[in-house]
Design a protein around this motif. Structure first.
Motif, PDB file in Angstrom:
ATOM      1  N   PHE A 295       0.971  -1.210  -0.049  1.00 46.86           N
ATOM      2  CA  PHE A 295      -0.111   0.169   0.197  1.00 46.86           C
ATOM      3  C   PHE A 295       0.845   1.281   0.044  1.00 46.86           C
ATOM      4  N   ASP A 296       2.042   1.147   0.097  1.00 43.92           N
ATOM      5  CA  ASP A 296       3.110   2.371  -0.246  1.00 43.92           C
ATOM      6  C   ASP A 296       3.320   2.537  -1.668  1.00 43.92           C
ATOM      7  N   ASN A 297       2.667   1.776  -2.478  1.00 41.01           N
ATOM      8  CA  ASN A 297       2.649   2.088  -3.995  1.00 41.01           C
ATOM      9  C   ASN A 297       1.353   2.534  -4.474  1.00 41.01           C
ATOM     10  N   GLN A 298       1.715   3.459  -5.120  1.00 39.99           N
ATOM     11  CA  GLN A 298       0.471   4.296  -5.701  1.00 39.99           C
ATOM     12  C   GLN A 298      -0.252   3.768  -6.650  1.00 39.99           C
ATOM     13  N   ASP A 299       0.261   2.782  -7.453  1.00 39.81           N
ATOM     14  CA  ASP A 299      -0.453   1.924  -8.410  1.00 39.81           C
ATOM     15  C   ASP A 299      -1.537   0.972  -7.866  1.00 39.81           C
ATOM     16  N   ILE A 300      -0.981   0.500  -6.822  1.00 43.45           N
ATOM     17  CA  ILE A 300      -1.833  -0.492  -6.121  1.00 43.45           C
ATOM     18  C   ILE A 300      -3.118   0.059  -5.517  1.00 43.45           C
ATOM     19  N   ARG A 301      -2.709   1.232  -4.822  1.00 42.64           N
ATOM     20  CA  ARG A 301      -3.884   2.035  -4.368  1.00 42.64           C
ATOM     21  C   ARG A 301      -4.940   2.636  -5.418  1.00 42.64           C
ATOM     22  N   LEU A 354      -2.998  -2.002 -13.383  1.00 44.75           N
ATOM     23  CA  LEU A 354      -2.263  -1.296 -12.388  1.00 44.75           C
ATOM     24  C   LEU A 354      -1.760  -1.909 -11.417  1.00 44.75           C
ATOM     25  N   LEU A 355      -2.328  -3.109 -11.047  1.00 41.62           N
ATOM     26  CA  LEU A 355      -1.840  -4.245 -10.207  1.00 41.62           C
ATOM     27  C   LEU A 355      -0.555  -4.857 -10.691  1.00 41.62           C
ATOM     28  N   ALA A 356      -0.323  -4.981 -12.122  1.00 45.14           N
ATOM     29  CA  ALA A 356       0.794  -5.487 -12.495  1.00 45.14           C
ATOM     30  C   ALA A 356       1.843  -4.351 -12.598  1.00 45.14           C
ATOM     31  N   SER A 448       3.657   8.936   5.757  1.00 42.29           N
ATOM     32  CA  SER A 448       4.631   9.698   4.767  1.00 42.29           C
ATOM     33  C   SER A 448       4.467   9.101   3.276  1.00 42.29           C
ATOM     34  N   ILE A 449       3.134   8.948   2.981  1.00 46.54           N
ATOM     35  CA  ILE A 449       3.085   8.816   1.492  1.00 46.54           C
ATOM     36  C   ILE A 449       3.119   9.940   0.577  1.00 46.54           C
ATOM     37  N   ASP A 450       2.759  11.295   1.060  1.00 43.61           N
ATOM     38  CA  ASP A 450       2.870  12.555   0.475  1.00 43.61           C
ATOM     39  C   ASP A 450       3.219  13.491   1.370  1.00 43.61           C
ATOM     40  N   PRO A 451       4.816  13.916   1.519  1.00 47.83           N
ATOM     41  CA  PRO A 451       5.009  14.930   2.397  1.00 47.83           C
ATOM     42  C   PRO A 451       4.473  16.151   2.116  1.00 47.83           C
ATOM     43  N   LYS A 452       3.945  16.186   0.907  1.00 43.28           N
ATOM     44  CA  LYS A 452       3.443  17.549   0.558  1.00 43.28           C
ATOM     45  C   LYS A 452       2.044  17.633   1.102  1.00 43.28           C
ATOM     46  N   ASP A 482      -5.436  12.293  -6.580  1.00 42.44           N
ATOM     47  CA  ASP A 482      -4.574  11.685  -7.348  1.00 42.44           C
ATOM     48  C   ASP A 482      -3.540  10.531  -6.735  1.00 42.44           C
ATOM     49  N   ASN A 483      -3.215  10.963  -5.494  1.00 45.97           N
ATOM     50  CA  ASN A 483      -2.415   9.843  -4.978  1.00 45.97           C
ATOM     51  C   ASN A 483      -3.315   8.427  -4.567  1.00 45.97           C
ATOM     52  N   ALA A 484      -4.624   8.689  -4.753  1.00 49.53           N
ATOM     53  CA  ALA A 484      -5.386   7.212  -4.277  1.00 49.53           C
ATOM     54  C   ALA A 484      -4.969   7.075  -2.699  1.00 49.53           C
ATOM     55  N   GLN A 485      -4.966   7.981  -2.027  1.00 47.06           N
ATOM     56  CA  GLN A 485      -4.492   7.862  -0.573  1.00 47.06           C
ATOM     57  C   GLN A 485      -5.561   6.830   0.009  1.00 47.06           C
ATOM     58  N   LEU A 486      -6.831   6.842  -0.284  1.00 45.47           N
ATOM     59  CA  LEU A 486      -7.685   5.939   0.158  1.00 45.47           C
ATOM     60  C   LEU A 486      -8.452   5.241  -0.855  1.00 45.47           C
ATOM     61  N   LEU A 487      -9.234   4.133  -0.342  1.00 41.49           N
ATOM     62  CA  LEU A 487     -10.286   3.671  -1.538  1.00 41.49           C
ATOM     63  C   LEU A 487     -11.748   4.361  -1.290  1.00 41.49           C
ATOM     64  N   PHE A 488     -11.998   5.444  -2.145  1.00 44.26           N
ATOM     65  CA  PHE A 488     -12.859   6.291  -1.702  1.00 44.26           C
ATOM     66  C   PHE A 488     -14.306   5.201  -2.168  1.00 44.26           C
ATOM     67  N   LEU A 489     -15.160   5.364  -1.316  1.00 41.93           N
ATOM     68  CA  LEU A 489     -16.453   4.697  -1.339  1.00 41.93           C
ATOM     69  C   LEU A 489     -17.794   5.795  -1.617  1.00 41.93           C
TER      70      LEU A 489
END
Lengths: 521, 293
Positions: A295-301, A354-356, A448-452, A482-489
């Motif tokens: 989950f530290d990977n943006q593509d997976i999120r 994206l998983l790949a 710390s997935i997005d220090p910004k 953009d970072n898909a920090q969460l899975l938005f439901l």
């Protein structure tokens, strides 16, 4: 023959007597009781809530239902009414003479239940306690973090004037104070436990407190305002959806919240009930534990956002009462709701792609926790989400928890938390800062997935104008999307069933207060 | 003389009738068990759909609609398939647990009954303590600490079941210890393990089988209760107890959701109980069960 007849007639007389004593009298008594009994007894109100109410001290915070009870026992400087407008309560007026200064004028003659007056010194003592991390560390969690970091000092200018000096400009400060009532600290110093008892100043006082079963309140004769319409109120804790539905069907409660949306159909035919839902300020989302792979990977999120068909879930499990969230944690009730963002579409092919590219072409296993029964439909939603993620190769191990254990996990160490959790958080004041603070890297699940994001959030806390505030909120929600920090439901529909004999409006923040209710005309 | 003859004849007739009734009871029990267990075992072959396949556009469909014989649940999953698969967890858990409890109970019961002394006292007191704790309460506490998994559930049920086996086997072993053929074996320096295996085990087996059958129905009820309380296996795994719990809110709209798994559980429990009673009659161990259990 005569003897037989006599015996029979004697039996008949006896059986009539038996009938009268065993059946008829109890039936008449039951009918008489029934006519005045049930949930909707005059002057009494019973409210069914889905969570336990473990603590009465305003320094702790476990749910909006707990805050609802506390807000009726203790007065705060301000209050948010049924129409979600900020109104005076203990303070009659306030002003913001400088960006970091707030001055409140207190109502005269207000006392606690035992006659102790509430003065500026009482308010100062309470906020000094809220600011003192060590005094509330055991019960507050992160509930008072904003007060502790943002309130520099409190000064009692005279008996009825109190001044707050802040470390930063805080435009919603007065709204935040609505969720921080004032308690009698001299009563606490005498050895009383504020988590289990109350020396009330609000419209109600405490009669009995059983955190997992029922909290009973009665009208407080020391309350400064108009007496509440209902002189006695019972908050019944009904943690399972089935218990809530049964209580509503049996009219054991006058008001019940958080029914599973699919269960509402069973109540719609009941002419004694008003049944419906309001869009709440709570948004369902899946909170990735970004302290660990993948989950530290943006593509997976991102992949997981595309793998879940939110529209199908809202259309079926939520009975169409809500719609997929617009790729953010804010929705209409929040001032900073970003109307430019769009929901993530349902696209299995894109999810697999994206998983790949995220290094998991064959999927992976993950644990997903959730507070079972705490929010409408949550137990079915997680099963639907798990099955849909399974379709793209993500094997989800569902881990139901009690609300208390789930809250502890969120406040604990990230290494002990599950890979992801289903949440439906909402701040007490329905303000952007209150919601967006949960996603700064200081919180357990988002490391710390997005220090910004942290930088922008720090800038938001210093914003001096509404325009600057709105601009930063927009940027924050865009980054989170953009970072898909969460899975938005989707936003949680706040479902309810209210007896038609009760007039009550359910606000989007879920504050369910008896003094907002009155008998229907 | 003729009175005595009549009484004897009546007694024999009654015994014959009882045996016949008991036999019928056993056949009905076996038939009920077979009616439930066989489809559950062969669920992968006969279930029309996957029990976890969602169809959110067809939730809470009624019976005999869209190819779903019993309809669908809140997530559009085929109810018949879920009922068939839903028995697998209880059956696997309870069978394994009762087997484990029987092995532990038999080994400890025979050893305690044969050796007596402090070993007997220690194990008996331990079993008494275990019996004083309600099985469901013990299960709730253990699952709260260890979390729910197939292994934990098996251990939890086994822990609650072994004392019954132990007490019955121990009681029988104490009387066997005084039998002449056992004393002869002891005098003849036959090793203890051989005496237990050759003389004790065959004699206690009928009671073990009967007790195991009764433990099976008690275990099934506990597994269903745990599932009902949300402490069963994974929430998305079909399980009768959990299905009854989740279906109870839909009784007005789709009553089969709760009733179908409930009926399956009821039939299985009834079958197991009837077979247990029949076996108890067959081996004439009712009195011993009452004393030991």
């Amino acid at each position: 023959m005569a003897y037989v007849l006599e015996v029979n007639s004697s039996r008949n007389r006896k059986s009539w007597k038996d009938f009268i004593s065993l059946v008829a009298i109890p039936a008449v008594v039951a009918l008489c009781l029934g006519s005045t009994g049930g949930a909707a007894q005059a002057n009494e109100l019973t409210i069914g809530v889905p969570n336990a109410i473990p603590c009465l001290d305003p320094a702790c915070n476990n749910s909006q239902y707990e805050r609802s009870v506390k807000s009726q026992l203790h007065l705060a400087l301000t209050s948010v009414n049924q129409d979600e407008q900020l109104v005076p309560q203990l303070a009659t007026s306030w002003e913001n003479p400088a960006p970091t200064e707030w001055v409140f004028t207190l109502r005269d003659g207000v006392t606690f239940e035992n006659g102790t007056p509430i003065t500026a010194e009482t308010v100062k003592a309470n906020f000094d306690r809220y600011r003192d991390r060590s005094a509330t560390a055991k019960i507050a969690g992160s509930w008072l973090a904003d007060i502790q970091s943002s309130v520099a000092s409190i000064e009692a200018i005279d008996d009825s004037t109190v001044k707050f000096t802040l470390t930063r400009p805080w435009t919603e400060f007065a709204a935040r104070l609505a969720s921080l009532p004032i308690i009698d600290l001299t009563w606490v110093a005498e050895g009383n436990d504020a988590t289990k008892g109350a020396n009330a100043s609000g419209p109600y006082r405490l009669v009995s407190f059983d955190p997992t079963s029922a909290i009973v309140l009665e009208a407080n004769p020391a309350y400064y305002g108009e007496p509440p319409a209902y002189s006695k109120v019972t908050y019944r804790v009904l943690t399972s959806p089935a218990a809530r539905l049964t209580a509503a069907q049996a009219h054991e409660v006058d008001v019940v919240l958080a029914l599973d949306p699919q269960d509402l159909a069973a109540l719609k035919g009941d002419s004694a009930l008003k049944v419906g839902a309001v869009e709440s300020s709570r948004n369902y989302f899946i909170w990735y534990n970004t302290s660990r792979p993948p989950f530290d990977n943006q593509d997976i999120r991102l992949a997981l956002n595309y793998a879940v068909n939110k529209a199908a879930i809202t259309g079926s499990l939520m009975d169409g009462m809500t719609s997929p969230s617009k790729g953010q944690v804010l929705n209409e009730p929040y001032p900073g709701f970003n109307t430019d963002l769009k929901p993530f579409s349902f696209d299995k092919a894109k999810a697999k792609e994206l998983l790949a590219s995220g290094g998991q072409p064959n999927g992976f296993k993950m644990t997903l926790s959730y507070p079972s029964g705490a929010y409408p439909g949550i137990d079915l939603i997680v099963q639907a989400v798990a099955a849909q993620l399974g379709d793209v190769g993500v094997n989800v191990d569902l881990q139901p928890m009690t609300l208390a254990n789930w809250v502890s996990m969120l406040q604990g160490d990230a290494s002990k938390a599950t890979d992801a959790t289903v949440a439906a958080l909402a701040p007490a004041d329905t303000q952007d800062v209150g919601m967006l603070k949960f996603f700064a890297s200081s919180y357990t699940m988002n490391k710390s997935i997005d220090p910004k994001y942290d930088e922008l959030f720090a800038a938001l806390l210093k914003a001096e104008t509404q325009e600057e505030h709105a601009k930063i909120v927009k940027e924050l929600t865009q980054r989170q999307h953009d970072n898909a920090q969460l899975l938005f439901l989707f936003p949680t529909p706040l479902t309810y069933a209210i007896n038609k004999s009760v007039d009550m409006k359910i606000p989007s923040n879920g504050m369910i207060r008896a003094y907002d209710a009155s008998p229907a005309k | 003389m003729s009175t005595l003859f009549n009484k004897t004849f009546a007694l024999r007739r009654r015994q014959k009738r009882n045996r016949y009734r008991s036999g019928v009871q056993g056949i009905v029990g076996l038939a009920l068990m077979g009616m439930v267990i066989i489809p559950v075992i062969f669920a992968p072959l006969i279930a029309p759909y996957s029990p976890t396949a969602l169809n959110l556009s067809n939730v809470l469909a009624g019976p005999m609609t869209g190819g779903h014989i019993l309809g669908t649940d809140q997530l559009g999953r085929d109810l018949l398939s879920r009922v068939l698969y839903g028995g697998r967890v209880p059956l696997i858990v309870v069978t394994a647990a009762v087997l484990l409890a029987s092995i532990v109970g038999v080994v400890l019961g025979m050893t305690a009954g044969y050796l007596g002394g402090w070993i007997d006292q220690a194990v008996s007191r331990f079993a008494d303590i275990q019996l004083s704790i309600p099985s469901l309460l013990l299960a709730l506490v253990m699952l709260a600490f260890a979390g729910s998994s197939l292994t934990t559930l098996i251990l939890v049920i086994a822990l609650g079941s072994w004392p019954a086996q132990f007490r019955i086997v121990r009681a029988q072993s104490i009387s066997l210890r005084k039998m002449p053929f056992v004393e002869a074996a002891v005098v003849g320096c036959v090793p203890a393990h051989a005496i237990l295996r050759r003389h004790f085990l065959p004699n206690v087996m009928p009671m073990v089988v009967v007790t195991a059958t009764l433990s099976l129905s008690a275990g099934l009820l506990i597994v269903a209760s745990l599932g009902f309380l949300g402490l069963g296996i994974r929430p998305d795994t079909p399980d009768w107890g959990a299905m009854i719990a989740i279906g109870q809110t839909q009784l007005g709209r789709s009553w089969l959701l709760a009733v179908a798994p409930g009926v399956a559980l009821l039939l299985l429990l009834l079958g197991v109980q009837l077979v247990g009673d029949w076996l108890a009659d067959r081996f004439s161990v009712q009195g011993l069960l009452a004393r030991g259990g």
